[in-house]
Scaffold this active site. Sequence first.
Site, PDB file in Angstrom:
ATOM      1  N   ASP A  58      34.537  41.752  15.028  1.00  0.00           N
ATOM      2  CA  ASP A  58      33.339  41.430  15.617  1.00  0.00           C
ATOM      3  C   ASP A  58      32.511  42.852  15.968  1.00  0.00           C
ATOM      4  O   ASP A  58      33.188  44.030  16.231  1.00  0.00           O
ATOM      5  CB  ASP A  58      33.317  40.659  16.511  1.00  0.00           C
ATOM      6  CG  ASP A  58      33.848  39.388  16.018  1.00  0.00           C
ATOM      7  OD1 ASP A  58      33.654  38.693  15.091  1.00  0.00           O
ATOM      8  OD2 ASP A  58      34.672  38.816  17.071  1.00  0.00           O
ATOM      9  N   TYR A  66      46.617  42.023  15.459  1.00  0.00           N
ATOM     10  CA  TYR A  66      45.572  42.449  16.417  1.00  0.00           C
ATOM     11  C   TYR A  66      46.347  42.551  17.799  1.00  0.00           C
ATOM     12  O   TYR A  66      47.233  41.762  18.039  1.00  0.00           O
ATOM     13  CB  TYR A  66      44.541  41.157  16.602  1.00  0.00           C
ATOM     14  CG  TYR A  66      43.302  41.239  15.621  1.00  0.00           C
ATOM     15  CD1 TYR A  66      42.184  42.039  15.743  1.00  0.00           C
ATOM     16  CD2 TYR A  66      43.622  40.340  14.608  1.00  0.00           C
ATOM     17  CE1 TYR A  66      41.106  41.997  14.768  1.00  0.00           C
ATOM     18  CE2 TYR A  66      42.646  40.158  13.695  1.00  0.00           C
ATOM     19  CZ  TYR A  66      41.508  40.888  13.480  1.00  0.00           C
ATOM     20  OH  TYR A  66      40.272  40.723  12.528  1.00  0.00           O
TER      21      TYR A  66
END
Length: 303
Positions: free
Chosen positions: A61, A125
Amino acid sequence: MQNSTRYLIFFQYIGTKYSGAAKVPSYQLERRKGVQDHLEDALRRLRPLNPVSLKVSSRTDRGVHALSNSAHFDLQRKNDKPLFTEDILVKALNFHLGTEKIRITCAHRVPDDFHARFCAQSRTYVYRLALGVPHYSLLPLTECNLCWSLGNMELDVGAMRKAATLLVGTHDFSSFRAVNSDITFKNPMKTLDVAAIQPGSSFVHANFHREIVFWELTFRSRSFLYKQVRRMAGALVAVGQGRLSVPELKDILEARDSLAYPRGLAAPPDGLFLTRVDYRDADLQLPQQTSEEQLPTTGNLLY
């Protein structure tokens, strides 16, 4: 006459100034480009014969960072132009990226049917938290926009770890995805292999005048839903702060409804890093004849 090959590249970036990893559609008038836009601009400056088309493995994002994202592309050159070696390709792309906060770390020639997104076996992540920092201006410069600074010093890590175990495994993660245009096409069933909380550290912990406590939240899965990681991180932090109980987090997960996720709970993008995209060695192996071809070891960085 022309020759062609497919390359896999690994690259990193500080995502603060970019709209995200993916290319920004031409019809959208945005001030920020995506990381893919800059990578494709650099590729075009290599003067390939084919249209430039980069396939990114993980579409992070806006504001999210990567220590290791990946992408593949095909590159065609005239027969009198040798194929780029992996090392020359890395140097050439970084040369044309200039001062952008994007760097190619390595490149590999891969089979023609290899796909950076669909061949990925897992993505990892890491979300970074800084405790006892009520305002970002109290962070060292090397941490600004690279962590989530929390004013409170205490987190109930035991409760966070208990909550994290509820997320591990195969679940319908509908409650942890944000609504976007792909929502009707994406299967909400995902298998989360890792959800771990461990101490972290500052990038300059030995050279800052005061100690800042860091924690890292690690998540690993083959794939994630839109903003799933930021929503999971935000929920776990809320548990650690006592704003959300472990049973309440379980209720949110079992609701299987994005509207069940409390508004404003998602973690900001600043602290999120894509750290690994893993592939099977077998998927990266060139056919025997191709792998034995000898590529030149020199080339022109400009084209």
